[in-house]
Motif scaffolding. Structure first.
Motif, PDB file in Angstrom:
ATOM      1  N   SER A 183     103.791 -85.819  28.219  1.00  0.00           N
ATOM      2  CA  SER A 183     103.971 -86.245  29.612  1.00  0.00           C
ATOM      3  C   SER A 183     102.667 -86.730  30.238  1.00  0.00           C
ATOM      4  O   SER A 183     102.672 -87.590  31.122  1.00  0.00           O
ATOM      5  CB  SER A 183     104.543 -85.090  30.442  1.00  0.00           C
ATOM      6  OG  SER A 183     103.696 -83.951  30.364  1.00  0.00           O
ATOM      7  N   ASP A 184     101.525 -86.182  29.779  1.00  0.00           N
ATOM      8  CA  ASP A 184     100.239 -86.611  30.332  1.00  0.00           C
ATOM      9  C   ASP A 184      99.988 -88.084  30.042  1.00  0.00           C
ATOM     10  O   ASP A 184      99.386 -88.796  30.846  1.00  0.00           O
ATOM     11  CB  ASP A 184      99.095 -85.769  29.754  1.00  0.00           C
ATOM     12  CG  ASP A 184      99.109 -84.353  30.309  1.00  0.00           C
ATOM     13  OD1 ASP A 184      99.724 -84.151  31.381  1.00  0.00           O
ATOM     14  OD2 ASP A 184      98.505 -83.457  29.685  1.00  0.00           O
ATOM     15  N   MET A 185     100.444 -88.540  28.872  1.00  0.00           N
ATOM     16  CA  MET A 185     100.273 -89.951  28.529  1.00  0.00           C
ATOM     17  C   MET A 185     101.039 -90.839  29.500  1.00  0.00           C
ATOM     18  O   MET A 185     100.561 -91.907  29.895  1.00  0.00           O
ATOM     19  CB  MET A 185     100.761 -90.213  27.097  1.00  0.00           C
ATOM     20  CG  MET A 185      99.874 -89.670  26.015  1.00  0.00           C
ATOM     21  SD  MET A 185     100.457 -90.228  24.392  1.00  0.00           S
ATOM     22  CE  MET A 185      99.495 -89.135  23.327  1.00  0.00           C
ATOM     23  N   HIS A 186     102.232 -90.398  29.860  1.00  0.00           N
ATOM     24  CA  HIS A 186     103.044 -91.195  30.787  1.00  0.00           C
ATOM     25  C   HIS A 186     102.358 -91.277  32.149  1.00  0.00           C
ATOM     26  O   HIS A 186     102.303 -92.361  32.759  1.00  0.00           O
ATOM     27  CB  HIS A 186     104.426 -90.580  30.932  1.00  0.00           C
ATOM     28  CG  HIS A 186     105.357 -91.381  31.798  1.00  0.00           C
ATOM     29  ND1 HIS A 186     105.750 -92.666  31.473  1.00  0.00           N
ATOM     30  CD2 HIS A 186     105.939 -91.101  32.989  1.00  0.00           C
ATOM     31  CE1 HIS A 186     106.544 -93.134  32.424  1.00  0.00           C
ATOM     32  NE2 HIS A 186     106.673 -92.206  33.345  1.00  0.00           N
ATOM     33  N   LYS A 187     101.840 -90.156  32.608  1.00  0.00           N
ATOM     34  CA  LYS A 187     101.139 -90.156  33.891  1.00  0.00           C
ATOM     35  C   LYS A 187      99.934 -91.084  33.846  1.00  0.00           C
ATOM     36  O   LYS A 187      99.664 -91.828  34.786  1.00  0.00           O
ATOM     37  CB  LYS A 187     100.694 -88.729  34.230  1.00  0.00           C
ATOM     38  CG  LYS A 187     101.845 -87.781  34.535  1.00  0.00           C
ATOM     39  CD  LYS A 187     101.336 -86.365  34.759  1.00  0.00           C
ATOM     40  CE  LYS A 187     102.496 -85.392  34.983  1.00  0.00           C
ATOM     41  NZ  LYS A 187     102.018 -83.984  35.091  1.00  0.00           N
ATOM     42  N   LYS A 188      99.218 -91.035  32.711  1.00  0.00           N
ATOM     43  CA  LYS A 188      98.041 -91.896  32.581  1.00  0.00           C
ATOM     44  C   LYS A 188      98.451 -93.358  32.510  1.00  0.00           C
ATOM     45  O   LYS A 188      97.774 -94.227  33.076  1.00  0.00           O
ATOM     46  CB  LYS A 188      97.241 -91.516  31.330  1.00  0.00           C
ATOM     47  CG  LYS A 188      95.937 -92.284  31.210  1.00  0.00           C
ATOM     48  CD  LYS A 188      95.101 -91.798  30.049  1.00  0.00           C
ATOM     49  CE  LYS A 188      93.792 -92.576  29.971  1.00  0.00           C
ATOM     50  NZ  LYS A 188      92.937 -92.145  28.838  1.00  0.00           N
ATOM     51  N   ALA A 189      99.562 -93.643  31.829  1.00  0.00           N
ATOM     52  CA  ALA A 189     100.034 -95.023  31.723  1.00  0.00           C
ATOM     53  C   ALA A 189     100.395 -95.573  33.105  1.00  0.00           C
ATOM     54  O   ALA A 189     100.080 -96.721  33.433  1.00  0.00           O
ATOM     55  CB  ALA A 189     101.235 -95.092  30.792  1.00  0.00           C
ATOM     56  N   ILE A 190     101.070 -94.749  33.920  1.00  0.00           N
ATOM     57  CA  ILE A 190     101.422 -95.161  35.279  1.00  0.00           C
ATOM     58  C   ILE A 190     100.159 -95.389  36.097  1.00  0.00           C
ATOM     59  O   ILE A 190     100.041 -96.352  36.864  1.00  0.00           O
ATOM     60  CB  ILE A 190     102.317 -94.099  35.952  1.00  0.00           C
ATOM     61  CG1 ILE A 190     103.662 -93.987  35.226  1.00  0.00           C
ATOM     62  CG2 ILE A 190     102.530 -94.432  37.417  1.00  0.00           C
ATOM     63  CD1 ILE A 190     104.495 -95.246  35.243  1.00  0.00           C
ATOM     64  N   ASP A 246     107.361 -95.167  25.276  1.00  0.00           N
ATOM     65  CA  ASP A 246     106.472 -94.017  25.128  1.00  0.00           C
ATOM     66  C   ASP A 246     105.805 -93.991  23.758  1.00  0.00           C
ATOM     67  O   ASP A 246     104.645 -93.577  23.623  1.00  0.00           O
ATOM     68  CB  ASP A 246     107.247 -92.723  25.368  1.00  0.00           C
ATOM     69  CG  ASP A 246     107.600 -92.538  26.839  1.00  0.00           C
ATOM     70  OD1 ASP A 246     107.089 -93.305  27.673  1.00  0.00           O
ATOM     71  OD2 ASP A 246     108.407 -91.629  27.148  1.00  0.00           O
ATOM     72  N   ALA A 247     106.514 -94.437  22.724  1.00  0.00           N
ATOM     73  CA  ALA A 247     105.896 -94.539  21.398  1.00  0.00           C
ATOM     74  C   ALA A 247     104.771 -95.572  21.434  1.00  0.00           C
ATOM     75  O   ALA A 247     103.711 -95.383  20.822  1.00  0.00           O
ATOM     76  CB  ALA A 247     106.942 -94.907  20.357  1.00  0.00           C
ATOM     77  N   ASP A 248     105.006 -96.655  22.164  1.00  0.00           N
ATOM     78  CA  ASP A 248     103.988 -97.694  22.331  1.00  0.00           C
ATOM     79  C   ASP A 248     102.773 -97.136  23.077  1.00  0.00           C
ATOM     80  O   ASP A 248     101.618 -97.392  22.714  1.00  0.00           O
ATOM     81  CB  ASP A 248     104.603 -98.869  23.090  1.00  0.00           C
ATOM     82  CG  ASP A 248     103.656-100.058  23.199  1.00  0.00           C
ATOM     83  OD1 ASP A 248     102.805-100.214  22.307  1.00  0.00           O
ATOM     84  OD2 ASP A 248     103.774-100.830  24.161  1.00  0.00           O
ATOM     85  N   THR A 249     103.033 -96.350  24.115  1.00  0.00           N
ATOM     86  CA  THR A 249     101.951 -95.725  24.881  1.00  0.00           C
ATOM     87  C   THR A 249     101.120 -94.804  23.994  1.00  0.00           C
ATOM     88  O   THR A 249      99.881 -94.805  24.044  1.00  0.00           O
ATOM     89  CB  THR A 249     102.534 -94.924  26.058  1.00  0.00           C
ATOM     90  OG1 THR A 249     103.237 -95.813  26.937  1.00  0.00           O
ATOM     91  CG2 THR A 249     101.433 -94.217  26.837  1.00  0.00           C
ATOM     92  N   ALA A 250     101.794 -94.006  23.173  1.00  0.00           N
ATOM     93  CA  ALA A 250     101.081 -93.098  22.261  1.00  0.00           C
ATOM     94  C   ALA A 250     100.259 -93.883  21.246  1.00  0.00           C
ATOM     95  O   ALA A 250      99.165 -93.456  20.850  1.00  0.00           O
ATOM     96  CB  ALA A 250     102.085 -92.191  21.550  1.00  0.00           C
ATOM     97  N   MET A 251     100.782 -95.036  20.816  1.00  0.00           N
ATOM     98  CA  MET A 251     100.029 -95.874  19.877  1.00  0.00           C
ATOM     99  C   MET A 251      98.726 -96.347  20.509  1.00  0.00           C
ATOM    100  O   MET A 251      97.663 -96.340  19.870  1.00  0.00           O
ATOM    101  CB  MET A 251     100.894 -97.060  19.444  1.00  0.00           C
ATOM    102  CG  MET A 251     100.230 -98.001  18.433  1.00  0.00           C
ATOM    103  SD  MET A 251      99.214 -99.278  19.195  1.00  0.00           S
ATOM    104  CE  MET A 251     100.482-100.266  19.990  1.00  0.00           C
ATOM    105  N   TYR A 252      98.776 -96.760  21.767  1.00  0.00           N
ATOM    106  CA  TYR A 252      97.553 -97.195  22.447  1.00  0.00           C
ATOM    107  C   TYR A 252      96.571 -96.040  22.612  1.00  0.00           C
ATOM    108  O   TYR A 252      95.351 -96.237  22.580  1.00  0.00           O
ATOM    109  CB  TYR A 252      97.884 -97.828  23.800  1.00  0.00           C
ATOM    110  CG  TYR A 252      98.246 -99.283  23.685  1.00  0.00           C
ATOM    111  CD1 TYR A 252      97.272-100.241  23.418  1.00  0.00           C
ATOM    112  CD2 TYR A 252      99.561 -99.717  23.816  1.00  0.00           C
ATOM    113  CE1 TYR A 252      97.597-101.586  23.282  1.00  0.00           C
ATOM    114  CE2 TYR A 252      99.894-101.057  23.683  1.00  0.00           C
ATOM    115  CZ  TYR A 252      98.910-101.983  23.423  1.00  0.00           C
ATOM    116  OH  TYR A 252      99.228-103.309  23.283  1.00  0.00           O
TER     117      TYR A 252
END
Length: 574
Positions: free
Chosen positions: A309-316, A288-294
């Motif tokens: 949580s929105d970032m996680h949904k977008k990553a998926i 998740d830290a990696d996702t936030a970095m992107y």
């Protein structure tokens, strides 16, 4: 029956043999009384103590030769042996001498008994294992530390993160918080390619030392690999503690690095994940830290983002989109749209720019700003680019034959495509297969793509120019802002970015920027195409500046092939 003299001789011989054995064994051998005073040591021990004769140690204690910490422990161990009669076997000890020198030994200590079986002291043997411990430490360092920066590596970082997870579970009711910061340098590849890998390593080394100044001794700074670093912040109060560290990092990176006598500026994108989110596994927090970095990179770089949580949904969602994109070509879901390029003076159709669209079976029409960056990241852009080249050339060839008009077709070339050594051969093969004249084809390349690797770009572009394929510089003025390359490449046209054109309505400063670009192109014998022309006022201003051609919604939006063909058939000015 042996005489008394013979017995004495035999006893002396045994004592001699025992003494010889003691003094030739390369281990420390020593005897102590019940109060841990030395009663005898061998020559090796004397040498270790700096004594000229073993007898000089008699009556002394460990406190006379070692630091208090080691001497205290040795005394406690020996008193326990005296009181219990239980030996200590193969005990690894760190011996610190009074002069600060250190060695590691493997020690066995036994109770010393008299003929009646009473414990009268202790005796021990210590073998030097310093080299073994140093080798083990070296192996551990290789396993858990980055060889370049000497920072913890991924394995050690993950281990420490795992320990914090265990600690957090034990202290679940006390609000124990920790955080992970994932850091990635912005545009590090450009520095590596421009100055060389050794310079890149030097930059990473300097970066590591600067980052160390931004964290507490209790925190863990690690290098995961390449230009990726992570920071584990222990026992924080709230999110503000983490963002303040991120701010310190941005400030620390605001000053130039000196690499190979060259000043280099390098910013970083940071992603933050905080344990309050309720993680079960360390790898999820790191992900998740990696996702936030992107997300930070996507939002403009040189910034930080806190995971939600929105970032996680977008990553998926993006992961699903990537899977779908890999199948899009084989399923014929990609389509080419065509936006007219118009002569600004006569308003006649000059040709089209081919633009990729994706007809997703569920999402509908997906625009390029969504899937092209994903294609670049995953390497699918090469396949998509080649498909677009073949599609656009084939379509224009068919239109030229049908309508007997010498229209041109422009196709975008990505950084990854330009870096491929066989791109010129691919273009030549497509032209031969589709029957399109090379003079009708234009390849559009951004400044940044061109500058990624000037040497290889120059070789590719020369071969394309020898084939009579034209070259446009796309989004001119938004890239490196370096004009030197224009003299090195056979550029036919500069395309003014729509960000300049869109602000030309009543804004003289923007007009001056476009005017300067037109003047530059004219002096170099080039044409100018304006992108994003949306109003008559913009079109009028561009004509007054002698802009050669333009494209934008004023003339037409990008159209499917069948609708674009109607514009060719109409043969009317825009």
């Amino acid at each position: 029956m042996a005489s008394h003299d013979e017995e004495i001789l035999g006893l002396e011989q045994e004592i001699f043999l025992l003494a010889t054995m003691m003094d030739t064994i390369p281990d420390s051998i020593y005897f102590k009384d019940r109060d841990s005073r030395f009663t005898r040591i061998n020559k090796y021990t004397a040498e270790r103590f700096g004594l000229t004769d073993p007898g000089l140690a008699v009556g002394k204690r460990d406190f006379d030769f070692f630091t208090g910490e080691h001497a205290d422990k040795a005394f406690r161990d020996e008193q326990e042996i005296v009181s219990t009669g239980r030996p200590l076997v193969n005990l690894e000890e760190k011996e610190t001498r009074a002069d600060g020198s250190i060695r590691w030994v493997s020690t066995t200590k036994m109770p010393l008994r008299d003929p009646a079986g009473n414990i009268i002291g202790t005796f021990g043997i210590s073998r030097d294992i310093t080299e073994k411990k140093q080798f083990e430490a070296q192996l551990e360092r290789q396993a858990f530390y980055d060889p370049l920066t000497q920072l913890p590596n991924r394995a050690l970082f993950t281990d420490r993160l795992q320990h914090l997870f265990h600690r957090a579970r034990r202290l679940s009711n006390r609000g124990f918080l920790f955080a992970v910061i994932y850091l990635d340098l912005d545009r590090f590849k450009g520095i590596n390619d421009g100055l060389g890998h050794q310079a890149g390593d030097e930059l990473l080394l300097q970066l590591a030392r600067r980052l160390e100044c931004c964290v507490r001794p209790s925190d863990t700074l690690a290098r995961l690999g390449g230009d990726e670093f992570t920071i584990l912040l222990e026992d924080i109060a709230n999110e503000g503690d983490v963002t303040r560290v991120a701010d310190r990092i941005h400030k620390e990176l605001s000053t130039a690095f000196t690499v190979r006598d060259t000043e280099v500026f390098s910013t970083a994108s940071l992603g933050i994940a905080i344990s309050s989110t309720g993680y079960e596994k360390p790898e999820d927090m790191l992900r998740d830290a990696d996702t936030a970095m992107y997300r930070a990179k996507a939002n403009g770089r040189s910034r930080h983002e806190v995971f939600d949580s929105d970032m996680h949904k977008k990553a998926i969602s993006m992961l699903k989109l990537e899977t779908d994109l890999r199948r899009a070509i084989e399923r014929n879901e990609l389509v080419a749209f065509y936006q007219p390029i118009v002569d600004m003076g006569t308003k006649q159709l000059l040709g089209f720019e081919a633009l990729a669209r994706w007809r997703h079976p569920v999402r509908g029409l997906v625009m390029p700003d969504i899937f092209i960056p994903l294609a670049e990241e995953t390497g699918l852009i090469s396949a998509i680019g080649f498909w677009m080249l073949r599609q656009a050339c084939g379509q224009m060839s068919a239109w030229q034959v049908k309508y007997k008009r010498e229209l041109g077709i422009s196709v975008n070339v990505s950084t990854r495509q330009l870096s491929q050594s066989d791109v010129a051969e691919q273009v030549q093969r497509v032209l031969k297969e589709t029957g399109l004249d090379a003079k009708s084809l234009t390849l559009e390349i951004t400044e940044s793509a061109l500058m990624q690797n000037l040497k290889s770009s120059a070789a590719v572009i020369k071969r394309l120019n020898d084939m009579a394929v034209k070259l446009y510089i796309d989004d001119f003025g938004t890239g490196y802002s370096s004009l030197s390359y224009l003299h090195s490449f056979p550029v036919d046209t500069l395309k003014v970015d729509k960000s300049f054109v869109s602000q030309m309505d009543g804004k003289p400063k923007q007009n001056e920027i476009v005017k300067a670009i037109v003047a530059l192109a004219t002096n170099l014998g080039m044409h100018v195409t304006a992108e994003g022309v949306e109003t008559e006022a913009q079109a009028t201003a561009l004509r007054e500046l002698n802009c050669t051609s333009g494209q934008g919604y004023l003339f037409s939006q990008p159209l499917p092939a069948e609708e674009a063909e109607l514009l060719i058939a109409a043969k009317v000015p825009f």
